[in-house]
Design an enzyme around this catalytic site. Structure first.
Site, PDB file in Angstrom:
ATOM      1  N   TYR A   1       0.677   5.650  -8.165  1.00  0.00           N
ATOM      2  CA  TYR A   1       0.668   4.926  -8.441  1.00  0.00           C
ATOM      3  C   TYR A   1       2.050   5.038  -9.341  1.00  0.00           C
ATOM      4  O   TYR A   1       0.957   3.783 -10.264  1.00  0.00           O
ATOM      5  CB  TYR A   1       0.132   4.262  -7.581  1.00  0.00           C
ATOM      6  CG  TYR A   1      -0.301   4.313  -6.067  1.00  0.00           C
ATOM      7  CD1 TYR A   1       0.063   5.216  -4.850  1.00  0.00           C
ATOM      8  CD2 TYR A   1      -1.232   3.611  -5.513  1.00  0.00           C
ATOM      9  CE1 TYR A   1      -1.292   4.773  -4.138  1.00  0.00           C
ATOM     10  CE2 TYR A   1      -1.871   3.096  -4.705  1.00  0.00           C
ATOM     11  CZ  TYR A   1      -1.529   4.574  -3.566  1.00  0.00           C
ATOM     12  OH  TYR A   1      -1.782   4.289  -2.152  1.00  0.00           O
TER      13      TYR A   1
ATOM     14  N   GLY B   1       3.877  -0.178   8.936  1.00  0.00           N
ATOM     15  CA  GLY B   1       4.177   0.087   9.704  1.00  0.00           C
ATOM     16  C   GLY B   1       4.951   1.365   9.533  1.00  0.00           C
ATOM     17  O   GLY B   1       4.872   1.804   8.579  1.00  0.00           O
TER      18      GLY B   1
END
Length: 302
Positions: free
Chosen positions: A69, A221
């Protein structure tokens, strides 16, 4: 309760191995920029540090991160270390290994089993710890995860890892891993508008066996690693309007409704969004609202 008074405690707790955490945590991916990895504008460092410290103040005791990350200027692990070390005794920091990026930030090939120790040691170095609370093996399309998971089990025996999890798996991979060492958490992609048969079956298996299910991209999503843009589904917006909350808060509440073993780790680098996300721990959806949201999931099944 409001976004100013609600804490992560409102979501309840779940025990991961021998560590009890609140079901509302924080994903570290968005700390590095406006979109994941190097896809957006790098974040303001001080703002990201504020998000982390405020999360702890608001009762968050579970942070999900990874050494891969990072953006052009920011490393999530470095930010966590700078903001929170020395770490609170009750803080669980989970990380994941398997994928990795080269020095230019490009994705490299999946790690071999004998390379996973290096991944673990890099997370230890960046976080400034002598062991990792929870390490997920992120499956990278391998048919079998036995060799990779076995390598992590050896590192657990050596004391570098406290608990093990698996990510991006099918039901058969969970059984394969459990035959080697205890699995305390599973992290699969799972969202209201990202429906597929296997994730639902894995969620059920985790509930039956007392394993934490910790979905990623539950708020993003279908947008995934990109910043969430555009209008949400009509039903999500209608439920949000009825409660006077954001669509993201509805998605978090829906995620938590999927079972007492389901944990939410919404990610953000924005202090205002953090307050909204934590407030979602106190949002209760009605049975009718859950049915309507479940219908959205059915219509978006892949």
């Amino acid at each position: 309760m409001t976004s100013q008074t609600t804490t992560a405690a409102a979501a309840g707790t779940w025990t991961i191995g021998d560590l009890t955490v609140r079901r509302l945590g924080l994903g570290a991916m968005r700390l590095t920029g406006s979109a994941a990895f190097h896809l957006g504008t790098p974040s303001d460092r001080d703002r990201s540090l504020t998000v982390l410290r405020t999360a702890i103040e608001r009762g968050v005791d579970h942070i999900d991160t990874a050494a891969f990350y990072f953006s052009r200027l920011r490393s999530a692990n470095e930010l966590i270390n700078r903001a929170l070390a020395p770490y609170p005794d009750d803080l669980l920091i989970a990380t994941k290994v398997g994928p990795h990026r080269d020095l230019r930030g490009d994705w490299a090939t999946s790690a071999r089993p004998d390379e996973l120790r290096g991944h673990v040691e890099e997370n230890l170095r960046q976080l400034g710890r002598d062991h990792l609370d929870l390490v997920y093996l992120r499956r990278m399309r391998q048919d079998s995860i036995a060799d990779h998971f076995g390598a992590l089990a050896d590192l657990r025996t050596a004391g570098l890892i406290r608990h093990l999890g698996v990510s991006e798996i099918e039901p058969r991979h969970l059984a394969e891993a459990q035959a080697i060492a205890p699995v305390v958490a599973v992290q699969n992609r799972y969202a209201l508008d990202r429906a597929a048969a296997d994730p639902d079956e894995v969620l059920r298996l985790c509930g039956d066996q007392g394993i934490a299910f910790v979905p990623y991209y539950a708020v993003a999503g279908q947008h995934g690693e990109n910043a969430v843009t555009g209008a949400d589904h009509d039903e999500v917006r209608a439920v949000a309007h009825a409660h006077g909350v954001s669509a993201a808060q509805v998605r978090i509440a829906w995620t938590l409704s999927r079972g007492p073993h389901v944990l939410a780790i919404p990610g953000t680098g924005n202090p205002d969004h953090l307050a909204e996300n934590v407030a979602a721990a106190g949002l209760t959806l009605t049975a009718d609202e859950l049915r309507r949201l479940d219908a959205v999931r059915t219509t978006t099944r892949e």
